[in-house]
Scaffold this active site. Sequence first.
Site, PDB file in Angstrom:
ATOM      1  CG  ASN A   1      -0.309  -0.231   2.517  1.00 45.72           C
ATOM      2  OD1 ASN A   1       0.908  -0.124   2.614  1.00 45.72           O
ATOM      3  ND2 ASN A   1      -1.092  -0.525   3.536  1.00 45.72           N
TER       4      ASN A   1
ATOM      5  NE  ARG B   1       2.347   2.614  11.907  1.00 45.74           N
ATOM      6  CZ  ARG B   1       1.846   2.333  10.697  1.00 45.74           C
ATOM      7  NH1 ARG B   1       1.324   3.283   9.949  1.00 45.74           N
ATOM      8  NH2 ARG B   1       1.844   1.098  10.243  1.00 45.74           N
TER       9      ARG B   1
ATOM     10  CD  GLN C   1      -3.855   4.391  13.974  1.00 41.87           C
ATOM     11  OE1 GLN C   1      -3.319   5.301  13.409  1.00 41.87           O
ATOM     12  NE2 GLN C   1      -4.105   3.253  13.372  1.00 41.87           N
TER      13      GLN C   1
ATOM     14  CG  HIS D   1      -4.121   4.123   9.857  1.00 42.99           C
ATOM     15  ND1 HIS D   1      -3.177   3.512  10.634  1.00 42.99           N
ATOM     16  CD2 HIS D   1      -3.586   4.158   8.618  1.00 42.99           C
ATOM     17  CE1 HIS D   1      -2.133   3.201   9.899  1.00 42.99           C
ATOM     18  NE2 HIS D   1      -2.364   3.579   8.664  1.00 42.99           N
TER      19      HIS D   1
HETATM   20  P1  NDP Z   1      10.169   1.757   3.404  1.00 46.20           P
HETATM   21  O1  NDP Z   1      10.835   0.791   4.304  1.00 46.20           O
HETATM   22  O2  NDP Z   1      10.235   1.567   1.940  1.00 46.20           O
HETATM   23  O3  NDP Z   1      10.713   3.240   3.674  1.00 46.20           O
HETATM   24  C1  NDP Z   1      10.991   3.768   4.905  1.00 46.20           C
HETATM   25  C2  NDP Z   1      12.104   4.777   4.727  1.00 46.20           C
HETATM   26  O4  NDP Z   1      12.247   5.510   5.959  1.00 46.20           O
HETATM   27  C3  NDP Z   1      13.435   4.111   4.423  1.00 46.20           C
HETATM   28  O5  NDP Z   1      14.019   4.746   3.297  1.00 46.20           O
HETATM   29  C4  NDP Z   1      14.215   4.390   5.692  1.00 46.20           C
HETATM   30  O6  NDP Z   1      15.570   4.629   5.485  1.00 46.20           O
HETATM   31  C5  NDP Z   1      13.636   5.689   6.163  1.00 46.20           C
HETATM   32  N1  NDP Z   1      13.988   5.944   7.548  1.00 46.20           N
HETATM   33  C6  NDP Z   1      14.017   5.088   8.596  1.00 46.20           C
HETATM   34  N2  NDP Z   1      14.424   5.719   9.702  1.00 46.20           N
HETATM   35  C7  NDP Z   1      14.678   7.004   9.349  1.00 46.20           C
HETATM   36  C8  NDP Z   1      15.132   8.141  10.054  1.00 46.20           C
HETATM   37  N3  NDP Z   1      15.455   8.063  11.352  1.00 46.20           N
HETATM   38  N4  NDP Z   1      15.260   9.309   9.371  1.00 46.20           N
HETATM   39  C9  NDP Z   1      14.990   9.388   8.050  1.00 46.20           C
HETATM   40  N5  NDP Z   1      14.546   8.319   7.321  1.00 46.20           N
HETATM   41  C10 NDP Z   1      14.396   7.150   7.978  1.00 46.20           C
HETATM   42  O7  NDP Z   1       8.652   1.814   3.884  1.00 46.20           O
HETATM   43  P2  NDP Z   1       7.397   2.512   3.198  1.00 46.20           P
HETATM   44  O8  NDP Z   1       7.838   3.747   2.516  1.00 46.20           O
HETATM   45  O9  NDP Z   1       6.599   1.526   2.426  1.00 46.20           O
HETATM   46  O10 NDP Z   1       6.557   2.853   4.516  1.00 46.20           O
HETATM   47  C11 NDP Z   1       7.080   3.758   5.471  1.00 46.20           C
HETATM   48  C12 NDP Z   1       6.171   3.824   6.686  1.00 46.20           C
HETATM   49  O11 NDP Z   1       4.920   4.399   6.326  1.00 46.20           O
HETATM   50  C13 NDP Z   1       5.806   2.464   7.294  1.00 46.20           C
HETATM   51  O12 NDP Z   1       6.807   1.982   8.146  1.00 46.20           O
HETATM   52  C14 NDP Z   1       4.544   2.802   8.040  1.00 46.20           C
HETATM   53  O13 NDP Z   1       4.850   3.300   9.317  1.00 46.20           O
HETATM   54  C15 NDP Z   1       3.915   3.913   7.203  1.00 46.20           C
HETATM   55  N6  NDP Z   1       2.769   3.422   6.414  1.00 46.20           N
HETATM   56  C16 NDP Z   1       1.553   4.010   6.603  1.00 46.20           C
HETATM   57  C17 NDP Z   1       0.452   3.546   5.947  1.00 46.20           C
HETATM   58  C18 NDP Z   1      -0.889   4.197   6.101  1.00 46.20           C
HETATM   59  O14 NDP Z   1      -1.915   3.582   5.786  1.00 46.20           O
HETATM   60  N7  NDP Z   1      -0.956   5.436   6.568  1.00 46.20           N
HETATM   61  C19 NDP Z   1       0.515   2.377   5.041  1.00 46.20           C
HETATM   62  C20 NDP Z   1       1.876   1.914   4.810  1.00 46.20           C
HETATM   63  C21 NDP Z   1       2.940   2.405   5.522  1.00 46.20           C
HETATM   64  P3  NDP Z   1      16.673   3.548   5.191  1.00 46.20           P
HETATM   65  O15 NDP Z   1      15.931   2.312   4.791  1.00 46.20           O
HETATM   66  O16 NDP Z   1      17.408   4.241   4.103  1.00 46.20           O
HETATM   67  O17 NDP Z   1      17.426   3.364   6.436  1.00 46.20           O
END
Ligand code: NDP
Length: 401
Positions: A147, A285, A314, A333
Amino acid sequence: MAKILCVLYEDPIDGYPKTYARDSIPKLERYPDGQTLPTPKHIDFKPGELLGSVSGELGLRKFLEGKGHTFIVTSDKDGPDSVFEKELPDTDIVISQPFWPAYLTEERFAKAKKLKLAITAGIGSDHVDLQAAIEKGTTVAEVTYCNSNSVAEHNVMAILTLARNYIPSYQWVIDKGWNIADCVERAYDIEGMTVGIVGSGRIGLGTLKRLKAFDVKLHYTDRHRLPETTEKELGLTFHENVESLVSVCDIVALCCPLHPETEHLFNDKLINKMKRGAYLVNTARGKICDRDAVVRALESGQLAGYAGDVWFPQPAPNDHPWRTMPHHGMTPHVSGTSLSAQARYAAGVREILECWFENKPIRDEYLIVNKGKLAGTGKHSYSAGNATRGSEEASKFEVQK
Ligand code: NDP
């Protein structure tokens, strides 16, 4: 035979749908990075139907009961008398959606003596105490990418909703008015603005790509830098840290997971480093932001608007201040649980279960914790630790009929 305990959100208040607004959903072959969509051997649901609420059962009952497993589906997840807590002690597998999360805290892990696998039907496994999962040897898996683009679409919608003052303008129509000046006194074009993304993973990159068409200046920060070709193609400016990013942005969107490094990252101190009148969009989140700092910033005008769909806990208690703070564009959400997304994550959960029961490896990209350590996507995107503290407050919520 296994016992599977599945927590889903409640059915619509006017009953499970008999018809749908559209007859079908588009069939996607691959995600933008080439990853294949879920590949279960079979599905027992029609894509485009409601699967994430209790009666939808993620389309899993026939499959699981056909194999002789016990399958319990409930929305009653909070508090010591909940169905979830009562069924947990002899459960082997928990399935939960981030939209209506069954918090797997350290205390619940202690009760769940047989728990071997926790599946997130969606993305974001912060409702699981990952430290406890590591220590207990429980595998945690989610349906990576299912998603991400659903949320990227919501991000664009939320940015435009805030900047263009859409919600108050819509309300004037409902109120039978034609109060143009009231509508536009807070309405701006985003063209020419600077937009910053925190976390350029699947959602972050999807949001950047979609925003490019709006002729905005695109900035981002992340722990790992994107390839130079992507930076050039989208005209991105990279920031080494979030403080540097927020100081130049008119709009900031949070796209990183919740883990110990990001918990309460957007507190008074960081929000006060943003430009006055910036917009903050959070579909990542709720707990990445300090709840009361957001309210204070909206009331003082430091933030011109806040939107998104994630809360903590939630469901949000009925008196959660984000329900009533000024200039917000909050929804429950929902962004990652469109009917389109549900079809993908229901298929992904089925794929994970098929692998588990056939003793085949779960795809690396779906793994968050495996064999006592962060693994797969978990290793890349999370840090070890626990972000579930305070989740018991979810039991304060009362359903509004
Ligand atoms: P990904 O794992 O593809 O991306 C997460 C990114 O966040 C990675 O590039 C990671 O960096 C980066 N990151 C982690 N920690 C940090 C930090 N301290 N500072 C800056 N960047 C950071 O996941 P998605 O993009 O698919 O999803 C991200 C989040 O979105 C999920 O974990 C979830 O919490 C939320 N989400 C919400 C949904 C909703 O319905 N509202 C649905 C799906 C997700 P790197 O890997 O380079 O370390």
